[in-house]
Scaffold this active site. Structure first.
Site, mmCIF file in Angstrom:
data_model
loop_
_atom_site.group_PDB
_atom_site.id
_atom_site.type_symbol
_atom_site.label_atom_id
_atom_site.label_comp_id
_atom_site.label_asym_id
_atom_site.label_seq_id
_atom_site.Cartn_x
_atom_site.Cartn_y
_atom_site.Cartn_z
ATOM 1 N N LYS A 190 -2.982 -8.152 -11.388
ATOM 2 C CA LYS A 190 -4.033 -7.216 -11.796
ATOM 3 C C LYS A 190 -5.444 -7.773 -11.673
ATOM 4 O O LYS A 190 -6.404 -7.024 -11.444
ATOM 5 C CB LYS A 190 -3.785 -6.765 -13.233
ATOM 6 C CG LYS A 190 -2.597 -5.833 -13.421
ATOM 7 C CD LYS A 190 -2.915 -4.443 -12.905
ATOM 8 C CE LYS A 190 -1.845 -3.440 -13.296
ATOM 9 N NZ LYS A 190 -2.181 -2.060 -12.875
ATOM 10 N N SER A 233 5.574 -9.459 -9.435
ATOM 11 C CA SER A 233 4.172 -9.145 -9.704
ATOM 12 C C SER A 233 3.618 -9.673 -11.009
ATOM 13 O O SER A 233 2.404 -9.721 -11.182
ATOM 14 C CB SER A 233 3.977 -7.626 -9.660
ATOM 15 O OG SER A 233 4.854 -6.996 -10.579
#
Length: 345
Positions: A76, A327
């Protein structure tokens, strides 16, 4: 911001400080390259390594992009830094605001602190206490008035109006998507032989960014989104041709977006080859595999792209080179123990 029921989709804000293509909600390779320049050397170059056992299980030559080793523990921060680079001095002075179950929250708090920008993050009461605490530790204020993600987006609208802060959206923003696309550039550089890339999907920003970069440079490479069947915002949005509300209810809490973004749906319609759904038990199996075999202490959301490989849900030619993006790794110990050792959790 979550549009009210009955509208066809959120309004699209136009930008003019980076070369986002004029007159369209889509971005291009030039935007991803600009985002990479804006991010500079402030992030880790996360490793990409092969997994022989996963390859044997799935019949391919499988690599893992270990983005859980990124700053703040997930991908992110890429999108956050790309977006913050577009803000004016006045916007920075007013501060930034975001909404997140935790990974974007931590990234925004960290990135804003790095730039000396005040930050406020809307989270919800069921969010991971570990992620809430980490967000505060990075320097952000946290608003916990909301019960769930849907209510959180309504709360976000209210706070933007009250504070005048600039929204750094967790997924539906061209600059954020371009920032996430830098991960796609790295995959192509590290595994130029890649034939398919598997990406977990919440609101769709990561898969949209990766698809934008990869399809511009290697249109032959398949980009496949993977969603929990109990949190299938992009799958539903693609089926409807527009955003739709969903009620996320998956152990992969990092993918708990109540809708897929308009930008993300538009990009996915053009550039994402498929979206595969996986069940909760398949996600648990993938997280257990990555922990036990690949020694990756990822969160459930990070394990999602591995789930269809283990479950045999993706068809590809034997020996095909596949990259699965792990991720994120922000998982509370109690949550992890409940998945990795159910008898002890």
């Amino acid at each position: 911001m979550l549009p009210p029921t009955g509208e066809t989709g959120p309004r699209i804000e136009r930008y003019d400080r980076l070369p986002v293509s004029a007159g369209t909600t889509l971005i291009g390779l030039e935007d991803v390259l600009a985002a990479r320049d804006a991010i500079g050397t402030r992030l880790h170059r996360t490793p990409t390594f092969s997994s022989r056992q996963l390859g044997e299980r799935s019949g391919g030559d499988v690599f893992l992009k270990a983005e859980l080793f990124q700053r703040t523990g997930s991908f992110k921060i890429r999108g956050v830094l790309a977006k913050l680079a577009t803000l004016t001095t006045e916007e920075k002075a007013r501060g930034v605001i975001g909404i997140s179950a935790g990974n974007h929250a931590q990234a925004l708090a960290y990135g804003a602190a790095l730039e000396g920008i005040p930050s406020l993050v809307v989270m919800w009461q069921s969010a991971s206490p570990q992620k809430i605490a980490a967000t505060r530790a990075y320097g952000a204020q946290v608003d916990l008035e909301s019960i769930d993600p849907g209510e959180g987006f309504d709360r976000l609208d209210q706070l933007i109006e009250e504070t005048g802060m600039t929204l750094v959206h967790p997924f539906d923003d061209p600059y954020v998507i371009a920032g996430q696309g830098t991960l796609g550039l790295e995959i192509l550089e590290d595994t130029p032989q890649v034939e398919a890339i598997l990406v977990a999907v919440g609101g769709g920003g990561l898969v949209a960014g990766i698809a934008t970069a990869v399809k511009a440079l290697r249109p032959d490479v398949k980009v496949i989104g993977v969603e929990p069947d109990r949190s299938a915002a992009l799958h539903a949005g693609l089926a409807a041709g527009q955003w739709v509300r969903v009620r996320p209810d998956s152990i992969a809490d990092g993918l708990s977006a109540p809708f897929a973004g308009a930008h993300c749906i538009a990009i996915a319609q053009d550039k994402v080859d498929d979206v595969v759904l996986v069940g909760e038990d398949e996600i648990r199996d993938a997280m257990q595999f990555l922990y036990q075999r690949a020694k990756l202490a990822c969160e459930a959301a990070g394990a999602v792209p591995v789930a269809p490989l283990l479950a045999g849900k993706i068809d590809f030619a034997p020996g095909s080179t596949v990259v699965a993006v792990v991720s994120g790794g922000n998982v509370a110990p109690r949550t992890a123990s409940g998945i990795l050792d159910p008898d002890e959790g």
